[in-house]
Design an enzyme around this catalytic site. Sequence first.
Site, PDB file in Angstrom:
ATOM      1  N   TYR B  90      26.107  53.967  45.051  1.00  7.11           N
ATOM      2  CA  TYR B  90      27.035  53.124  45.813  1.00  7.11           C
ATOM      3  C   TYR B  90      28.074  52.439  44.915  1.00  7.11           C
ATOM      4  CZ  TYR B  90      23.437  53.780  49.389  1.00  7.11           C
ATOM      5  OH  TYR B  90      22.554  54.324  50.278  1.00  7.11           O
ATOM      6  N   ASP B 149      13.183  54.874  44.895  1.00  6.03           N
ATOM      7  CA  ASP B 149      13.108  56.222  44.324  1.00  6.03           C
ATOM      8  C   ASP B 149      13.174  56.225  42.803  1.00  6.03           C
ATOM      9  OD1 ASP B 149      12.833  57.721  46.678  1.00  6.03           O
ATOM     10  OD2 ASP B 149      14.945  57.446  47.120  1.00  6.03           O
ATOM     11  N   HIS B 389      26.073  61.766  42.509  1.00  2.00           N
ATOM     12  CA  HIS B 389      25.721  61.781  43.936  1.00  2.00           C
ATOM     13  C   HIS B 389      26.200  60.495  44.563  1.00  2.00           C
ATOM     14  CE1 HIS B 389      22.435  58.773  44.348  1.00  2.00           C
ATOM     15  NE2 HIS B 389      22.343  58.960  43.056  1.00  2.00           N
ATOM     16  N   TYR B 470      24.309  50.890  56.812  1.00  2.06           N
ATOM     17  CA  TYR B 470      23.821  49.561  56.438  1.00  2.06           C
ATOM     18  C   TYR B 470      24.222  49.227  55.005  1.00  2.06           C
ATOM     19  CZ  TYR B 470      20.216  50.834  53.039  1.00  2.06           C
ATOM     20  OH  TYR B 470      19.569  51.255  51.905  1.00  2.06           O
ATOM     21  N   ARG B 471      24.834  50.167  54.300  1.00  2.00           N
ATOM     22  CA  ARG B 471      25.051  50.034  52.862  1.00  2.00           C
ATOM     23  C   ARG B 471      26.204  50.958  52.503  1.00  2.00           C
ATOM     24  NH1 ARG B 471      19.858  50.847  48.870  1.00  2.00           N
ATOM     25  NH2 ARG B 471      20.656  49.840  46.999  1.00  2.00           N
TER      26      ARG B 471
END
Lengths: 521, 521
Positions: B90, B149, B389, B470-471
């Site tokens: 993000y 993760d 990613h 949500y993010r």
Amino acid sequence: MTATPISAVPTDKLAAAVAEFAVVVGDEHVLTGEAVGGHADPFSFSGDATIAPAAVLLPGSVEQVQAIVRAAAAHDVPLWPVSRGKNYGYGGASPRVPGSAVADLHRMDRVLEVNDETGYVIVEPGVTFLALAQHLRDIGSSLMPSVPDIGWGSVLGNTLERGFGYTAHGDHSAFQCGMEVVLADGTVIRTGMGAQAGSRAFALYKGGFGPSVDGLFFQSNLGIVTKMGVWLMPRPQTFSVCMLTTSSDCDLAPLVDTLRPLLLDGTVQSNVVIGNAPVVASMVTPRATWWDGRGLLPDEAIDRITTGMGIGRWNARFALYGPTPLVEARLAVVRAGVESALPAADLRVTTYPGDVDPATVHPADRAQLGIPSTDLIQMAAWRGGTPAHTDFSLVCPPTGRDAVRQMELIRARVEARGFDYAGGFTLNARHAIALALVSFDRDDPSQAADVAALFPELIADAAAAGFAPYRSHTAFMDLIADQYDTNDSALRRTVERIKDALDPAGILAPGKQGIWPARRG
Amino acid sequence: MTATPISAVPTDKLAAAVAEFAVVVGDEHVLTGEAVGGHADPFSFSGDATIAPAAVLLPGSVEQVQAIVRAAAAHDVPLWPVSRGKNYGYGGASPRVPGSAVADLHRMDRVLEVNDETGYVIVEPGVTFLALAQHLRDIGSSLMPSVPDIGWGSVLGNTLERGFGYTAHGDHSAFQCGMEVVLADGTVIRTGMGAQAGSRAFALYKGGFGPSVDGLFFQSNLGIVTKMGVWLMPRPQTFSVCMLTTSSDCDLAPLVDTLRPLLLDGTVQSNVVIGNAPVVASMVTPRATWWDGRGLLPDEAIDRITTGMGIGRWNARFALYGPTPLVEARLAVVRAGVESALPAADLRVTTYPGDVDPATVHPADRAQLGIPSTDLIQMAAWRGGTPAHTDFSLVCPPTGRDAVRQMELIRARVEARGFDYAGGFTLNARHAIALALVSFDRDDPSQAADVAALFPELIADAAAAGFAPYRSHTAFMDLIADQYDTNDSALRRTVERIKDALDPAGILAPGKQGIWPARRG
């Protein structure tokens, strides 16, 4: 931030405001004069008539709430919003500031949605626990509510005050998801996912995108909550209600320390209500049944209670929920834990099927099954005379030594003022709420004066020991807020900055929980 | 509220600020020039160098954070706080506004308290999941963490971003209790019970007295969180990790609808991670292992994955915790539910004792046991080239039909831009997060351009269907905030009023999650 003295609203301002309120909600939905009596503190111990509301408004819609808020600001009259005003142990519907108009939202009483598939309801402020439970049964819902001791109050209001029930969803504020709120300027916000107009996750995901504001509206004067999502449990296949009793006053610490690990690892899903013999007796009988002499309830009378009612010196009630084999496994783990740690304790278990007829449930087990009633109004009649009570509710770590320390602290002060120690704990995995129920005869001035004197004593002792109440009668809100003093009360000052940003006129519930707008501080 | 264009901070202001920052934290803890490269977006797809930080500050104490905030305000330089800056999918540590100084808190890395008795820890921002897990083992704690993760990130930072793990405490933000926060003016608040100076319930009871402000500091630019209480599970007697696989792409809806009731009634305690075959394959192999041709992964390659790895078209992983007999009962209920609703599915169960040596746990089961690792960095290498990613994370109701609708929506857009659909869901009792992992070669400009183009397409499609993320990557924060549009974006405007009240200079992370101070809007 400092709150006293509080000046009343001038009469001319109030009269002009009332006229405008009547245009908004209709004459029949504005109460003034004698008609506001039902919204005064029902159990007042201060003898101070100034906390009666100056007017009561009964809006019937969100739009009316918006219009009322704007009118209140225009006329500089504070509004004290209540959902149903049944917060009786803590002041009822009575406001903090003399001359306030109470905005009573009980007419907004729709259950807007019941979603069995994903386990939630959306309610308006006027929906009571009694009405919600009935509604769920009427429509054949698979969901069950969590209910507090007395079912006539508002689901939304109780949740906002951080009230609790006795099921796996007993920590009501933890199961709120999604709010609609009218702010002081009439803006209507929807929180969390409700901030997306087309979302179907309003009552499903708490987070949303960016900061969460929901917490700001608990025990709050920052907005008027007009809708709330509440997560409900599916009605289980089986309920087992467990009652664990011990015969010695000294068993409190091992009781807490035996049950906490079972809460922490999820074996026991409800909270555990722990009460001493007098508080259990007060649920079903007046004090005179057991003792008609003067002074505190003597030990022999407590023995009569335990023998006569078949209860213990300490009594812990909790429940297990789920598919039948899982409830049986939970119970086996509970039994093993109790037998190894508290071999002398008595564990009684009553098992009900999920579809049990509420009329056949033992009254003492109802709360754990989410069946609301009003039976416990009885507790206010313990002392005789005109029934009244107020509650002292202290947060503490859920350990045996903390439970004992608080019990001793509370007991000493309560008894010194001539009240029986009728109390206990609501034990959760990570906190306990120590509760002392102080019942008194409202028409006995000396008892009322003792209540008024007792609470500051309790609060001071608690603070010295590192404890503080989570909830309060309006009369003690400033005093309790003063205990939250870290870094020169930085949190309180921060909330007051937010208050001034959202409500610069200081219209909404000034002084609630010790939060004062700059204009009225 | 409208965000673009964003003007950079003038160089002279920045130089003066950096000089003062160096006085506060020491020269060696201020990075400028090339040294800030480690804090740029590691997986940038925008090609826009302006989001690299202008400087990086490494404060070592709360007092230094206070001083930095005051210096930033004095010099009008925005601060972008990160705990460890590992939010790689993000945007990493990169700020929203050019010319910002990143305040990287990783040096504040103490575990301040571990309380086995009541199940919590208090951590500083720099504590990683790897470090917390190691610390708990080193001191012989009975508690276990929940881990995401990849374990190199901050416990506190992940929780604030509403990240999640895979245990019974997997919804990390739900298990936060108590914060210390430095506000834009240097004020330090402690939330909840921490607002009482002597309280021992800082990390035990969320409510406190009056409004709760904790929610304001999630995904937020309203303060810098310097301490956090986190509730941890006791390490159970037994873990059972369940893997439920189905052989058809069409089994997604029944899979969700079979598992949701088991989550709702508490039989299954962890969330359920549901992934398709490509996403499971990407955890351990590059794409080239299965397909070296051009274009999307063909069905025959997916068959090779399912056969080669012994997995299904959909794969659901979850876990059961507790005393052994209770775990066995849970498993029996799960088996009965799966056999009646999904008879063709394959349920594989691996059971571990609570004191299992982490080295002996199957890598795929680690997350459910709270054992952090960094193995899944592998996933960014799926496409080959320079691994990168970004993630698309959509909130949806936890129903089969919603899962299918989102999967189809995401799949169509992802594939249209040439990316394999490698995704799935994290299923909770009352919400699911649909996740699409978009792996790309950062050095391939056409792939990066496709990522940049893909997200607005996904967001628009999701909004039309009533879903929203949500993010978000910093690049799309405004766009996503725009989707939260109820009542003319009343919630966003309200948070911006609070922003202006607490941070009138607009120093803290302007633009984060689409929240802009008036000064920089």
